[in-house]
Design an enzyme around this catalytic site. Structure first.
Site, short mmCIF file in Angstrom:
data_model
loop_
_atom_site.label_atom_id
_atom_site.label_comp_id
_atom_site.label_asym_id
_atom_site.label_seq_id
_atom_site.Cartn_x
_atom_site.Cartn_y
_atom_site.Cartn_z
N SER A 1 -10.22 -0.14 7.24
CA SER A 1 -9.43 0.11 5.92
C SER A 1 -8.95 -1.13 5.28
CB SER A 1 -8.56 0.98 6.08
OG SER A 1 -8.96 2.29 5.84
N LYS B 1 0.86 -1.16 -0.13
CA LYS B 1 -0.01 0.10 -0.06
C LYS B 1 0.87 1.14 0.09
CE LYS B 1 -4.00 2.03 2.57
NZ LYS B 1 -4.84 2.24 3.97
N SER C 1 -9.92 2.06 3.04
CA SER C 1 -9.05 2.79 2.22
C SER C 1 -7.86 1.90 1.41
CB SER C 1 -8.03 3.95 3.08
OG SER C 1 -7.11 3.32 3.87
#
Ligand code: ZN
Lengths: 493, 95, 494
Positions: free
Chosen positions: C184, C85, C160
């Site tokens: 997330s 990420k 997210s």
């Protein structure tokens, strides 16, 4: 109406740890810009602070030295404000739960003792250093994250001079505790001054005016010498002072307004989520207490008391800790510590200073940087401390004259040879043999008709010239008191 | 104080975020809705409840005072938007 | 080979076995992932960027180690391509956090999880798309474009960590790392049909994770199955001297815990999670999962988490307050995309005005507001107290049960743009995941079925005790092995 000043000081002190507060970068002054920085102290994305235990220890030790309470719970908070020298745009500090609180400092002032209460000494971090150019500024983050202790006083200070003495006393204590090097030139101690005025006898506080970021104690004194009359003047003329922040200009010698209360910051303090609170254990605190040293004032008072020293000598030993530490074990063995102190201060220290000056010149010529100078210290002396004791004893026993003692000292300082051996080798033992001195006195009287006539005409001081002549003839070995007696007797005969 | 009283201009200044007048207007409306929702926390009686600052409470997490290598100088400045003479350059700081 | 799965579709467990037997090379695995990215990422857009040459070089290094006799026991992720990420620092890789404001920032250091994965032999590659600074539940707030759900490109992948979930679901990586502040990891895992684990706060070091909300953030893995989740968790867990909030709890052998024996374990069903907005198909799938657990020998216990209704409000105070300070460092002074100004103040407001997107600005301003003079006690301090009540709810529940079972999300993936106009609705979709972060406990989402039309994954959430990941994984594994869901793949992506 008479007015008085009410002054409180916030003193920021860099702690002399090896590494910075939250990261392993070196805490050292003078490196090239941005060479002692890492992701943590540059505030890069993703980094986390981990507090330096030694910095905490030094803060708690300071708390003990300042007679503070040590709360069993403390924490770090974020103080939010944007400034180019602040890598995270918040400063980590201790807001409502500091590591120490409620202490005091005692110091000599105007012939008596003064006490200033300490609100707190808390731990925080220093910011980077800005350099200003024509059109822009440049920031060096080497200093960012250096452990900084803020010592906040209560508004117990009433004059510029008292502020100055308080700061010096505080600095002495910090140096004694070994928590900071307190090098003003290197910005290791900086002050914010809060000052207001009020009619004498009133207990309320006037509008608090803060003078920011002073980096010398004499600057603080001068700023207050300017600011206090300024405020009194305003009030006397019927003006109103408002809470504000001012800047001291050292060149013009005046303070100027920077911002008023309406533009005060909203720091949005909140507990630092990246670090855990501090709850020092009894055991850990006991270890810190072992580091507590005698305070400077206590040391001075003790030296006066225990060694019957004049205040000036005790003050010297208070200020020059190494010299005092050299003196004290000898003093305990000495029959005449006062005479010993005299030797240590007026001879040893003078000689050492002279040596150091010579070394500085020599090494500077070799191109050695000031920081790398190798200077002789008390630990490097060629003679053992006990030799000084022996020397003083020789003088005390009148074995050598004080003039001869100077020669002996010079020799032992240069070679490390024992005093007795020097006396023997150079034949410096004082002559107290009456017959020998009588002969020299006769010689002196014969060779000095002028002083002889003067003395007989009633000028008692003329005896000194004759005595000097005898000493010269004896190469300093004659017992001066004995020579004086004999001369007097002969001249009066 | 009603939650809708948020002074977006002032708070945006504190946060150093430049907003266009349009953004400011949308922001006010949206924040009013969110703050209105958040008001529900006032229903709860939290008397005597200790605040939780850390989910897993610990104390005295410290590091030893040991020096570790810093970043190489070039790496330290590699991301600088403006630099000269080893310094991070910024518009002239005036205060 | 008809119907044979290609290498990028296999799990870590399958691949490490075949690597150990020298049937395949690490290079082939990495190449398969790169090929899949080339094939589908134009549609999915899970990656902001990736560097094939760098990935292949790491794979080659892994092959050399395998040839030299390094074993999987020594390096449990040797040769496995794992994508990251865009919020985690990887040395010499760009780091943007899905935002414009970081500009051309390249990290000079590795996050601790990256160091640990490198030490375990993983091939670290790619920057996965995300909501800007992890603020969002749909990956629509990224400055690098939206990521699409591999099951239906018209829908969001969740957020997210949308890129992390989509990359695993689309078989563009064998596993990925994401972060979870209020759901997330778990929410996008649920919406994309993969396994997402949020470890206990303090289990995994946050050093190198660009903080959104420091007291809530945790890093965790996205994987194709539970065993892989256990493998990655075992690698990335543990005390880190660089993170004061990481906890010194021994790291057990999570894979060894997957023994299938869950008889007698107690699962709590919180009555507060049967809310109005719960989609009937989601509810049906979760109910079926509960039945399955009964069948597997677990006990089901009704429990109550009375302060659930206050979690979203609490979260939006705590998280935004912390974020307002955490994101202050993005100022254009030391790094990032600077917009110049006449003085520092102008530089700041312009840089941050231009660099942050609307959602980030909104949360910073909200967070700044709740901390500002006069409001601290009413908002932040009160929220911290309510947080205590929420945490206490869970600690009390865990005296009765070994884990809590809930849906991960109230609905399956929603359409792109459907909620982006209404932040509050978006926030409320995190209702089932947010409490876990406030309480600091562990949580996992795993596939438990599909909606029928369209076919979209449904996620089951298990919440575990603090440091109870082994039990959580054991429970998840038993369910997974007794159901077909994890073997389903999205249809062809073009
Ligand atoms: Zn550093």
């Amino acid at each position: 109406m008479e007015y008085e000043a009410v002054i409180g000081l916030e003193t920021h002190v860099q702690l002399n740890t090896k590494s910075k507060m939250w990261c392993g970068c070196a805490n050292a002054y003078g490196a090239a810009p941005n060479t002692q920085v890492c992701p943590v102290c540059l505030g890069l994305p993703g980094v986390l602070p981990v507090p330096n235990e030694e910095a905490l220890r030094k803060t708690i030790l300071t708390g003990y030295l300042l007679n503070c309470e040590i709360p069993r719970f403390a924490k770090f908070d974020r103080k939010n404000y944007f400034y180019p020298d602040a890598p995270k745009n918040y400063q980590l500090t201790q807001y409502d739960k500091p590591s120490t609180a409620n202490g005091f400092v005692e110091f000599e002032f105007q012939g008596g003792l003064s006490r200033v209460r300490i609100t707190r000494a808390h731990l925080e971090e220093d910011v980077g250093k800005s350099f200003h150019f024509d059109r822009n500024s440049g920031v060096d983050f080497n200093r960012a994250g250096v452990p900084l202790m803020e010592i906040v006083s209560e508004p117990d200070i009433t004059s510029a001079d008292m502020a100055y003495e308080y700061l010096n006393a505080l600095k002495d204590i910090l140096l004694y505790g070994g928590v900071s090097d307190c090098d003003m030139e290197k910005g290791m101690v900086r002050c914010d001054v809060n000052v207001s005025v009020r009619p004498v006898g009133s207990t309320g506080l006037g509008a608090k005016i803060e003078i920011k970021n002073m980096n010398s104690f004499s600057g603080v004194r001068r700023a207050l010498e300017y600011e206090i009359p300024r405020q009194i003047e305003v009030v006397k003329k019927g003006g109103k002072l408002i809470q504000s922040t001012r800047r001291w200009d050292d060149t013009t010698g005046i303070t100027e307004e920077m911002r008023t209360k309406e533009h005060a910051h909203d720091y949005r303090y909140f507990p630092e989520p990246d670090m855990m609170p501090l709850a020092p254990t009894e055991e850990w605190l006991a270890d810190v207490r072992k580091l507590v040293v005698e305070l400077p004032l206590a040391r001075k008072q003790r030296f006066i008391r225990e060694y019957a020293l004049p205040a000036a000598d005790a003050e010297t030993f208070k200020n020059d800790v190494a010299l005092g530490n050299y003196f004290e074990p000898l003093a305990k063995q000495s029959a005449n510590p006062k005479a010993l102190a005299n030797w240590v201060i007026n001879n040893l220290r003078a000689k050492l200073t002279e040596t150091n000056e010579r070394e500085k010149t020599e090494q500077a010529e070799l191109g050695i940087e000031p920081a790398d100078l190798q200077l002789t210290t008390l630990a490097d002396l060629k003679f053992p401390p006990a030799a000084l004791l022996e020397l003083v004893a020789l003088v005390e026993a009148k074995t050598i004259s004080s003039a001869a003692a100077q020669q002996v000292f010079a020799e032992m300082y240069a070679t490390g040879q024992a005093p007795a051996a020097i006396v023997q080798e150079k034949g410096l033992a004082q002559v107290s043999d009456t017959g020998a001195i009588e002969k020299l006195c006769d010689e002196a009287i014969a060779a000095s008709p002028g002083p002889v006539a003067d003395y007989r005409a009633g000028k008692a001081a003329a005896l000194n010239a004759l005595k000097g002549y005898v000493m010269k003839l004896s190469k300093g070995k004659a017992n001066p008191a004995l020579a004086g007696d004999i001369l007097e007797r002969k001249l009066k005969a | 104080m009603a939650a809708t009283d948020i002074d977006v201009k002032y708070v945006a200044h504190l946060a150093r975020i430049g907003l266009t007048p349009d953004e400011e207007a949308t922001m006010s409306a949206r924040l009013a809705g969110i703050l209105g929702y958040i008001e529900k926390l006032k229903e709860l009686d939290v008397t005597g409840v200790e605040p939780t600052a850390h989910a897993v409470p610990m104390v005295n997490v410290l590091r030893p005072d040991v020096v570790c290598p810093s970043l190489p100088h070039e790496a330290a400045l590699a991301n600088a938007p403006a630099q000269a003479n080893g310094l991070f350059l910024v518009p002239k700081i005036v205060e | 080979m008809p119907n044979a799965l290609s290498l990028n579709q296999l799990s870590i467990s399958e691949l490490t076995g075949r690597l150990a037997r020298r049937e395949i090379s690490a290079r082939e695995i990495t190449q398969a992932c790169l090929d899949q990215i080339a094939r589908v990422d134009g549609t999915v857009h899970a990656f902001i960027s990736h560097n094939p040459a760098d990935a292949l070089a790491q794979a080659d290094a892994a092959d050399r180690e395998l040839a030299a006799g390094v074993t999987i026991a020594q390096k449990p992720l040797l040769g496995i391509p794992i994508a990251i990420k865009d919020v985690l620092a990887v040395k010499d890789h760009p780091l943007n956090c899905g935002s414009k404001i970081l500009g051309k920032f390249v990290s000079p250091y590795d996050a601790t999880v990256i160091e640990k994965m490198r030490a375990a032999g993983a091939v670290i590659f790619g920057r996965l798309n995300m909501d800007e600074f992890a603020m969002g539940s749909s990956t629509e707030t990224s400055a690098f474009g939206i990521t699409r759900n591999p099951w239906d490109p018209a829908r969001i992948p969740g957020g997210s960590s949308g890129g992390s979930a989509a990359a695993v679901a689309a078989d563009e990586a064998i596993a990925t790392l994401g972060t979870d502040t209020g759901g997330s990891i778990r929410q996008p895992a649920a919406l994309c049909g993969c396994v997402g684990l949020k470890p206990t706060y303090g289990r995994v070091s946050r050093y190198g994770l660009t903080a959104f909300a420091s007291s809530l953030d945790q890093i965790g893995p996205f994987t194709k199955n539970i065993e892989d989740s256990a493998r990655v968790l075992g690698v990335i867990s543990g005390l880190d001297p660089k993170d004061s909030t990481s906890v010194d709890v021994p790291v057990p052998d999570y894979v060894a815990a997957l023994d299938g024996n869950i008889r007698g374990l107690k699962l709590g069903v919180p009555k507060e999670y049967l809310i109005g907005g719960l989609d009937p198909e989601v509810k049906a799938s979760v109910d079926a999962a509960i039945q399955q657990y009964l069948a597997l020998g677990a006990e089901i216990v009704d429990i109550s988490l009375p302060h659930t209704d206050y979690a979203v409000a609490t979260y939006y105070i705590v998280a935004t307050a912390e974020a307002s300070a955490n994101l202050a460092r993005f100022d254009g002074i030391r790094y990032g995309q600077r917009v110049d100004g006449a003085d520092p103040l102008e530089l700041y407001t312009r840089t941050r005005g231009a660099g942050f997107g609307a959602e980030v600005k909104r949360r910073i301003i909200l967070g700044t507001y709740v901390l500002s003079s006069g409001y601290y006690d009413a908002y932040y301090l009160r929220a911290q107290k309510v947080r205590t009540l929420i945490r206490n709810d869970f600690l009390a529940a865990f005296k009765q049960v070994d884990a809590i079972i809930t849906p991960t999300t109230p609905t399956a993936a929603f359409k792109i743009g459907e909620k982006s106009g209404d932040p509050l609705q978006m926030y409320l979709s995190d209702i089932f995941t947010i409490s876990c972060n406030l309480a600091g406990i562990s949580g996992i989402s795993l596939p438990c079925g599909f909606t029928t039309n369209p076919k979209l994954p449904i996620g089951l959430q298990l919440l575990g005790q603090p440091f109870g990941e082994a039990t959580l994984l054991k429970l998840a594994h038993a369910y997974e092995q007794s159901t077909p869901w994890h073997r389903e793949k999205p249809g062809t992506l073009a």
